[in-house]
Each structure stands twice: as C-alpha cells, then as structure tokens.
Motif scaffolding. Structure first.
Motif, short mmCIF file in Angstrom:
data_model
loop_
_atom_site.label_atom_id
_atom_site.label_comp_id
_atom_site.label_asym_id
_atom_site.label_seq_id
_atom_site.Cartn_x
_atom_site.Cartn_y
_atom_site.Cartn_z
N PHE A 1 -12.91 -23.86 -22.01
CA PHE A 1 -13.43 -22.70 -22.75
C PHE A 1 -14.84 -22.32 -22.31
CE2 PHE A 1 -9.96 -21.81 -25.30
CZ PHE A 1 -9.45 -22.95 -25.90
N TYR A 2 -15.57 -23.28 -21.76
CA TYR A 2 -16.94 -23.02 -21.34
C TYR A 2 -16.98 -22.31 -19.99
CZ TYR A 2 -21.66 -24.20 -19.60
OH TYR A 2 -22.91 -24.16 -19.06
N ALA B 1 -16.42 -27.44 -28.36
CA ALA B 1 -15.18 -26.88 -27.81
C ALA B 1 -14.52 -25.93 -28.79
CB ALA B 1 -14.21 -28.01 -27.44
N PRO C 1 -15.24 -19.89 -18.39
CA PRO C 1 -15.24 -18.42 -18.24
C PRO C 1 -16.54 -17.75 -18.70
CG PRO C 1 -13.27 -19.16 -19.40
CD PRO C 1 -14.19 -20.32 -19.32
N THR C 2 -17.36 -18.48 -19.47
CA THR C 2 -18.62 -17.86 -19.93
C THR C 2 -19.69 -17.87 -18.86
OG1 THR C 2 -19.61 -19.90 -20.79
CG2 THR C 2 -18.15 -18.69 -22.29
N PHE D 1 -13.30 -28.57 -23.66
CA PHE D 1 -14.58 -27.86 -23.73
C PHE D 1 -14.86 -27.15 -22.41
CE2 PHE D 1 -18.78 -26.65 -24.56
CZ PHE D 1 -19.61 -27.10 -23.55
N TYR E 1 -16.52 -22.63 -28.84
CA TYR E 1 -16.22 -21.81 -27.67
C TYR E 1 -14.78 -21.30 -27.72
CZ TYR E 1 -20.44 -22.38 -24.85
OH TYR E 1 -21.72 -22.29 -24.35
#
Lengths: 373, 73
Positions: free
Chosen positions: A317-318, B39, A320-321, A314, B42
C-alpha cells in the motif's frame, strides 16, 4: 541477539550478491536518458568507484561477523543514537523494497498483464516473498545460484541472437557531452545499483564458517558477476539501439524485440520479461527479508516470521504513494535519489566505519573472521 | 474494496497476532501493531482513493533546499 538462526554457505552468499546486482539491469534506463550511447563510460567509472565501497562492506563482515548492521550502529553510536539511525535504515530498506515492487508492478502491467490491476500483481508477488521470508534466509537465497546462471544464459543468448544487429560504431564518439552529465551518471551508477549491496550487511550473520580471505573472495566475485551482466546488458543495448537508446524506458526489451531469425525466432522479448520478473522478485524478497530483520532488530524481538506479512502488506500500500508514474520515478532517480541513497549507502556506513576504527571496535577481537591457515 | 481491505487485515491479525498474544511476545506485538496501524491507514486511504503525499517529495524539497540536486533538462 540472533534473529534468524539459518545458515548459508559463502558460495550461496556470493551468488545472492551476483543475482541481486543482476536484477538492477532495469535501472540502466536511468542513465541512458542522460549520457545516451556514451553511458558505458560512466558505468565503468561507477564500477571502479564502487570497489572501495564494497571493500568497506566486506570489512564490516570481517570485523563483525555475528552482528548485523543495526547492531553495529548501536555498538558504534550508543543505544539511543544507534536506534534512531536504525529507524532511518528501516525507512530506507522499506523504501527500497517499495520502489522495486513498484518497478515490478509497472513492468508486469506494461509488458505481460496490461488488464490486471497493479495492486493485485504486487500483492500476489509480496505474498510469495513473505512465504520465502518466513522460512529464513536459507530459503530466500536457495535459488540464487540457478537464477544467476539462467540470467547469464539469457544475456549471452540475446547477444548471439542480436549479433547481426550490433554496431560497435554506436559506442563512439565519446566525451562529447558536458562534464556534469558524466559526473551525474557515474554518481547514479555508483549509488543506485552498486552500493545497494549495503543491504547485505543485515545478512552477514547468516554466513558461517568462512575466513577473512573467503569473505573478500565472495564479496568481490559476486560483485564481479553482477558487474559483467550489467555491462553486457548496457553494451548490448547501446550497440543495437544507438542514438535511439534514450527514447525507451525499457531498452533491453526493445533490443530483444529486434531479434528476427525467421518466424520461429521472433518476439523473444518474452524471455526478457520472464527473466526480469525473476530478477525483480528475488530482489524484492531479499529486501523484504532485510526490512523484516531490521524491524525485528529495532524492536528487540526474534519473532520476525510473524511480522513479515504485515510489513509486506504495508509495502504493497505504501509503494504506489511514492511516485504517480514511471516517468516521475525515472526523473527522481536522475536528480534526487543519488543523494538520498548515497546518504544511507555510502556516507553513514563510511562514518560508522571511521568511528568504529577510532573506537577500536570490536573490543572482542576473537569474534572477528580469521585468516586462513 | 473497503470491505476486502478490512477482511484482509482481520485475516492477517488472525494469522500472526493471535500466536504472538498466546506466546506473550510483547515486543513483537508492539512491532506488529505499529506496522498494522500503518498498513491499515495506507490501505484504507487507498480504498477511499485519497491521495497520500509522497515521502520522496519531502526528500526532494530537503535536498533542493540544501542546494544539492541534479537539474532536469
């Protein structure tokens, strides 16, 4: 409820604190753009201001040695409000992990692996971090002492090699800038590298068999080792780069590029790159461990090993935001992050400290750390 | 890329979720599921190149509305 049953000694805890602080050496670029070559002054003020905050964290450990910070929040504010605040802290820890993972990815892509996709770099890093987290804090902190000494050696070596380029006159003049800039930079230094030690309040139950005096010693000696490296790094960069310090996003790397003692001793900035990668990797592992323990605590489960991987993915992927690039990150670190982080690192712990003192917590005084005989 | 993300998440579920189900650790399954959903969301948004709004922008707006933020020069 004890989530991680692994134990570490006080000495290892101390070196973990030291190495964690050393890994914030990258963050000197946040302040060099504001107070430029006067950055050493607010850095000193920031260190002095962080001392009572570290004392507060140490007191939490003394009063609640078997409880992590989320458990302390529940004891202080009650189950419902405590869990809500715990949720806020989980968001904070995951945010911190993501920010540092973002820094590692950007730095590695910039300095070492420019053609490799950043997602792949961060994913590989997280997979190794998850592997360490699944084995408990004992493994996470195992190399802290060696890494701390390696980092000391790198900094001292860089100072020796750059001794012919150091100009102490770059440290002056002082107090030429508006007061608000010193306030801003002191605030940044106090909050972003130094008060982040709040994450260690999730780890204190793993430290066993220490007295009250030892707790004080380990917190402050660990912090002192971190402070020394931070100050030496900052002073080195200021005395070598002078007026051009604020132009670079990685002043440490630029300083080391200037080392030139014949053909054999040039291009040693790779040492900085390797050292920084080690530091950031260790910091991300600690933060991922803290995030995982916090999530396990909130959900009331001891199976933290089985949720570490999904939390790590998680975070990958989180991250880069959060910011589109390093410029936006640096901008935010100078303007907003001191307040956001300050809320979770100073304001809420201080409020909890005061309320716990008013409520005379812990009720069971026998669980507190004892004086040495 | 999307296929890699989906296969990756299936592998994660096999590694961590199956043992939790076998041991009947309900709370851990709930925790895992929450983060699995987050996850995966995203991850798929990333795979589809969808721009996700940053939570730091929300914090920025909040603190600027409160009037406590340093100014950029």
């Amino acid at each position: 409820m004890i989530i991680d049953k692994s134990h570490v000694s006080g000495t290892r805890f101390m070196f973990t604190i030291a190495f964690y602080l050393q890994s914030s050496a990258l963050l000197t670029s946040f302040i060099s753009g504001i107070t430029e070559q006067e950055s050493w002054i607010p850095a000193i003020f920031g260190i002095l201001l962080s001392l009572p905050i570290i004392y507060m964290f140490r007191t939490f450990m003394v009063k609640f040695p078997d409880k992590n910070f989320l458990q302390v929040l529940e004891m202080t504010y009650g189950r419902v409000l405590g869990k809500i605040m715990g949720l806020g802290y989980i968001g904070f820890f995951i945010n911190l992990t993501s920010l540092n993972l973002l820094d590692l990815g950007e730095f590695t892509k910039l300095a070492i692996l420019p053609l490799t996709p950043q997602l792949l770099i961060t994913l590989l890093c997280i997979l190794v971090c998850v592997w360490a987290v699944r084995h408990g804090f004992n493994v996470v902190s195992r190399y802290g002492s060696i890494f701390t000494l390696i980092e000391f050696a790198i900094v001292i070596t860089s100072l020796i090699l750059l001794s012919n380029q150091i100009e102490f006159s770059n440290l002056i003049p002082v107090f030429q800038l508006p007061l608000i800039k010193y306030v801003q930079t002191t605030h940044i230094v106090t909050v972003i590298p130094l008060s982040e030690l709040v994450v260690f309040l999730m780890i204190t139950p793993c430290v066993k068999n220490i007295s009250k005096q030892q707790a004080t010693k380990y917190w402050f000696l660990g912090a002192l080792m971190g402070f020394i490296v931070l100050m030496l790094t900052l002073l080195r960069d200021i005395t070598v780069l002078g007026n051009s310090l604020h132009l670079f996003s990685l002043p440490g790397m630029v300083s080391l590029r200037l080392v030139n003692l014949g053909e054999a001793l040039s291009r040693i900035e790779i040492i900085f790159a390797v050292g920084l990668t080690l530091l950031l990797f260790f910091k991300i592992t600690i933060l991922l461990y803290v995030s995982t323990i916090a999530v396990a605590q909130l959900f009331g489960t001891t199976q933290y090993k089985n949720i570490a991987l999904i939390i790590g993915v998680f975070v990958v992927f989180y991250a880069p935001t959060l910011y589109p690039n390093s410029v936006a990150h640096t901008n935010s670190a100078r303007t907003i992050e001191p307040f956001v982080h300050g809320l979770f690192e100073i304001v809420l712990p201080l409020l909890t400290f005061i309320i716990a003192a008013i409520l005379k917590l812990p009720k069971d005084k026998k669980s507190m750390l004892k004086q040495e005989a | 890329m999307i296929l890699i993300v989906i296969v990756g998440f299936i592998i994660i579920a096999l590694i961590d979720l199956i043992p939790l189900i076998k041991q009947r650790k309900t709370l851990a399954i709930v925790a895992f599921s929450v983060f699995f959903a987050l996850a995966l969301t995203y991850g798929l948004l990333n795979a589809f190149d969808v721009e996700v709004p940053s939570i730091m922008k929300a914090w920025k707006s909040f603190f600027e509305w409160l009037g406590i933020a340093y100014k950029v020069e």
